[in-house]
Design an enzyme around this catalytic site. Structure first.
Site, PDB file in Angstrom:
ATOM      1  N   LYS A 357       0.860  -1.188   0.000  1.00  0.00           N
ATOM      2  CA  LYS A 357       0.000   0.000   0.000  1.00  0.00           C
ATOM      3  C   LYS A 357       0.890   1.229   0.000  1.00  0.00           C
ATOM      4  O   LYS A 357       1.683   1.440   0.916  1.00  0.00           O
ATOM      5  CB  LYS A 357      -0.922   0.021   1.214  1.00  0.00           C
ATOM      6  CG  LYS A 357      -1.861   1.235   1.201  1.00  0.00           C
ATOM      7  CD  LYS A 357      -3.044   1.067   2.114  1.00  0.00           C
ATOM      8  CE  LYS A 357      -2.733   1.645   3.479  1.00  0.00           C
ATOM      9  NZ  LYS A 357      -3.929   1.698   4.333  1.00  0.00           N
ATOM     10  N   ASP A 461     -13.550   1.203  10.991  1.00  0.00           N
ATOM     11  CA  ASP A 461     -13.940   1.237   9.575  1.00  0.00           C
ATOM     12  C   ASP A 461     -14.215  -0.178   9.062  1.00  0.00           C
ATOM     13  O   ASP A 461     -13.691  -0.586   8.035  1.00  0.00           O
ATOM     14  CB  ASP A 461     -12.854   1.928   8.759  1.00  0.00           C
ATOM     15  CG  ASP A 461     -13.406   2.523   7.463  1.00  0.00           C
ATOM     16  OD1 ASP A 461     -14.657   2.621   7.344  1.00  0.00           O
ATOM     17  OD2 ASP A 461     -12.604   2.870   6.591  1.00  0.00           O
TER      18      ASP A 461
END
Ligand SMILES: *[C@@H]1O[C@H](CO)[C@@H](O)[C@H](O)[C@H]1NC(C)=O
Ligand SMILES: *[C@@H]1O[C@H](CO)[C@@H](O)[C@H](O)[C@H]1NC(C)=O
Ligand SMILES: *[C@@H]1O[C@H](CO)[C@@H](O)[C@H](O)[C@H]1NC(C)=O
Ligand SMILES: *[C@@H]1O[C@H](CO)[C@@H](O)[C@H](O)[C@H]1NC(C)=O
Ligand SMILES: *[C@@H]1O[C@H](CO)[C@@H](O)[C@H](O)[C@H]1NC(C)=O
Ligand SMILES: *[C@@H]1O[C@H](CO)[C@@H](O)[C@H](O)[C@H]1NC(C)=O
Ligand SMILES: *[C@@H]1O[C@H](CO)[C@@H](O)[C@H](O)[C@H]1NC(C)=O
Ligand SMILES: *[C@@H]1O[C@H](CO)[C@@H](O)[C@H](O)[C@H]1NC(C)=O
Ligand SMILES: *[C@@H]1O[C@H](CO)[C@@H](O)[C@H](O)[C@H]1NC(C)=O
Length: 659
Positions: A357, A461
């Site tokens: 990422k 989340d």
């Protein structure tokens, strides 16, 4: 570090300039005179260096009558400064040797002079001693002050042909003194040592014959303000002349020490150069410190992260170079997806597939989130959490390296297009068994975060796109960008401060309490569970974010009608154990209970999904959202849990708080 030498050089330059200002005295010394000294001197026509001495008037075989001459030091002396109101003091010592030459009598003499002009005035021979001529005598035009060593009585006022006098713009001395009383005969062809001192007020003259060093008794001491007769900078040196009678006027040695009153021409460049240097220094230091502090920040940041990551399963620190190589320099072909905080690339490192990422520099995931993520998952180890293999923080690039998940994220399997009836990327349909494994996995991951690890972690989340699937469709919770560990002191709140999350997954109270809690994570999980079991159409965002139009509301309607299993994903073709699906959907509703106090803990959720417990009782009508939420003990019958399990359910729920 590269700027350090520049700083040092600048400092050195400043030191040199400053010290050169300090040392800028007007000093020179000639113990004798050689031809090579000519460059340091300014000799008039017919003056010459001969036999280690300067012959100020010539020593020719021919006619040397009526000849003036001058010998000056090559540089001018700053005698006084109008700006500073200062007059320099000076000392000069010189040895003269005047001898009779081709003449019955000696004439005329020699003088130490300070003069505006180094040129010999015309017609300044004879009695004028090369100092003035008939035109300039007695006028301020002459701009010359001298100490004469006169070998001839030229006019009435002079005591004899062997005297010293102070001359100002004239060869007529304002004060004079015969040397006869001092054991000195100037024209005897011997060395005569003279010292002339000026302290800014008095001009003092000492004269001695060669055998004596310096008499303590001055021949002359005359108060005189040289600045009123002379320009600020003057030539220093000697003049001499012959007349009808001749002599050899020799200077054999000379030293001069003058104070500095600040040289304007030098100061000019100093005042230009110093500010530039200082400015340069400041800039240099500024750049240096900025780089240094930046570097420190980075290093401190890294050190911080490294300090946090101590466990044996600690993620590895990668070099940016390694990750570039692994991902083909972040080739778009290797792009796996674009998340909220950056782009994820597939890579191969040590023959192992990895997901990298690359946190977008523009993203809200700044250092804070980066450190949160590295420190949070860095220390976590659970089969249902995406494993963080490593991290990299270089050139202000933030990168996180995860284990590669061949099946990507869950949302691709769950959300489908109504028209095609297929998953987002034509993904295979997930069976009920697979879906159950997925929701069990996520529940275990969250239970671990909430209750199983050293510090309580809120994911904040939880949603389908943050659930990754390995090759066997095991769910792995990932993307800890928003995760927060709850420090011990914060624990009483079970919360963090900012609102963050994804619309549709956020519990209704989130907006009122402005913080995430264990219960808000449970709510998000409930939504996720319902989505996984029911499948979700690709709704538009406003629909998703609208609490009343949410999947929760939609499902509660099925539940009210007593046919909750009808809500299960049509793609399942009812190929499932009715009881399991019903239990899961009721559990989902319980997790999405508007009153956070009624939501089960993740531990309870896991137990129910494992079939170890029955799902909690949920009211048939969706309770309206009431705030502040009333804890179960004080609830009215509407809200209370019905049936015999009520008490035990309540105690299970209380686990939410009391881990
Ligand atoms: C001065 O020097 C010049 C040559 O430089 C010479 O022609 C002249 O005669 C000299 N004057 C005296 C008075 O000796
Ligand atoms: C001149 O000499 C005297 C005595 O030697 C000394 O005190 C003084 O500082 C000197 N002045 C300068 C300008 O050198
Ligand atoms: C005296 O010297 C000055 C220059 O110093 C000159 O202009 C003037 O003509 C000279 N006078 C005589 C009489 O030569
Ligand atoms: C030269 O100047 C002085 C004043 O300094 C004056 O007394 C003297 O008479 C002058 N001499 C001649 C020859 O002009
Ligand atoms: C030098 O002067 C001293 C007195 O100051 C005197 O005794 C001595 O004889 C002189 N020497 C010469 C060579 O004139
Ligand atoms: C100085 O010496 C010269 C030359 O030796 C001589 O003619 C003169 O008389 C002496 N003067 C005095 C005052 O002794
Ligand atoms: C002084 O000068 C003359 C002539 O140049 C020389 O003969 C004499 O030796 C000199 N005196 C000294 C002490 O050097
Ligand atoms: C200058 O000289 C005079 C007389 O010689 C003396 O009275 C005075 O004190 C001196 N001034 C200084 C500043 O030396
Ligand atoms: C120099 O000698 C010449 C004649 O040779 C004479 O006219 C002149 O006046 C003398 N100068 C002085 C100042 O004695």
């Amino acid at each position: 570090m590269a700027t350090l030498p520049i700083v040092e050089l600048l400092l050195l330059a400043i030191i040199i300039v400053v010290s050169s200002i300090k040392v800028q005295c007007f000093d020179f010394k000639f113990s004798d005179f050689q031809e090579e000294n000519r460059k340091d001197l300014s000799l008039s026509k017919n003056s010459s260096i001969f036999r280690d001495a300067i012959q100020i008037t010539p020593n020719l075989n021919g006619d040397i009558k009526n000849t003036p001459g001058r010998a000056f030091y090559g540089k001018k002396f700053k005698l006084w400064s109008k700006k500073k109101g200062k007059i320099a003091s000076f000392n000069t010592t010189f040895v003269i040797n005047i001898s009779q030459k081709d003449s019955p009598e000696v004439g005329e003499g020699l003088a130490f002079v300070l003069s505006a002009d180094s040129n010999v005035p015309q017609e300044s021979f004879g009695q004028w001693l090369g100092i003035v001529n008939a035109t300039t005598n007695g006028t301020s035009r002459a701009r010359i002050v001298g100490v004469e060593f006169d070998t001839r009585k030229s006019y009435e006022e002079e005591p004899d042909g062997n005297h010293v006098g102070l001359d100002i713009n004239s060869c007529y001395s304002i004060e004079q003194q015969s040397l006869s009383g001092y054991g000195v005969n100037l024209s005897m062809g011997v060395d005569v040592r003279a010292v002339v001192q000026y302290d800014g007020k008095n001009m003092t003259v000492f004269v001695s014959n060669g055998s004596e060093t310096q008499s303590s008794n001055p021949v002359l001491s005359v108060p005189v303000d040289l600045s009123s007769f002379l320009p600020e900078t003057v030539h220093v040196g000697f003049s001499a002349s012959t007349g009808n009678f001749t002599e050899l006027n020799c200077l054999r040695a000379w030293e001069f020490h003058g104070d500095d009153v600040g040289d304007d021409s030098n100061l000019l460049w100093v005042w230009i150069v110093i500010p530039i240097l200082v400015l340069g220094l400041i800039l240099g230091l500024g750049i240096y410190w900025r780089r240094r502090s930046k570097k420190d920040d980075l290093e401190r940041g890294s050190a911080n992260i490294e300090a946090h990551i101590k466990s044996s399963t600690a993620p590895r620190r990668f070099k940016l170079r390694e990750l570039k190589r692994a991902t083909g320099n972040f080739n778009h072909k290797n792009k796996l997806g674009k998340g909220g905080f950056g782009t994820v690339y597939k890579g191969v490192w040590k023959e192992k597939e990895i997901a990298v990422k690359r946190v977008s520099k523009k993203s809200h995931q700044g250092n804070q989130e980066f450190i949160a993520e590295v420190t949070t998952i860095g220390n976590l180890n659970h089969k249902n959490l995406v494993k963080l293999i490593g991290w990299c923080y270089e050139n202000r690039e933030l990168l996180l390296v995860y284990e590669y998940m061949p099946n990507g994220s869950l949302d691709k399997f769950i959300f489908y297009d109504e028209k095609t009836g297929k998953g987002e990327s034509n993904q295979p349909n997930l069976s009920w068994e697979t879906r159950l494994i997925i929701i069990q996995g996520v529940a275990e991951a969250l239970d671990y975060l909430h209750n199983g690890c050293e510090k309580r972690v809120l994911h904040r989340d939880v949603k389908c796109s943050n659930i990754m699937l390995d090759s066997e469709f095991n769910a792995k919770l990932g993307d800890f960008g928003l995760a927060r560990t709850i420090q011990q002191r914060e624990k009483t709140h079970h919360s963090t401060i900012e609102i963050a999350g994804t619309p549709g997954y956020m519990a209704p109270e989130t907006f009122l309490i402005s913080r995430a809690t264990v219960e808000t994570d449970v709510y998000s999980y409930g939504v996720l569970l319902l989505e996984v079991v029911c499948g979700r159409k690709l709704g538009n965002q406003s629909e998703l974010s609208n609490y009343n139009n949410s999947i929760v509301n939609w499902l509660w309607e099925y539940y009210s009608k007593g046919r909750i299993t009808d809500a299960a994903d049509s793609n399942l073709d009812r190929d499932f154990a009715e009881k399991e699906v019903e239990s899961a959907l009721i559990l989902g509703l319980a997790c999405c209970h508007p009153n956070p106090h009624f939501r089960p803990s993740m531990k309870t959720v896991s137990a129910i999904l494992a079939g170890e417990m029955d799902p909690p009782q949920v009211p048939l009508e969706r309770p309206s959202f009431v705030w502040p939420a009333v804890p179960p003990v004080f609830t009215q019958s509407d809200y209370s849990l019905t049936g015999s399990q009520s008490q035990s359910q309540f105690s299970t729920f209380s686990e939410v708080d009391g881990r």
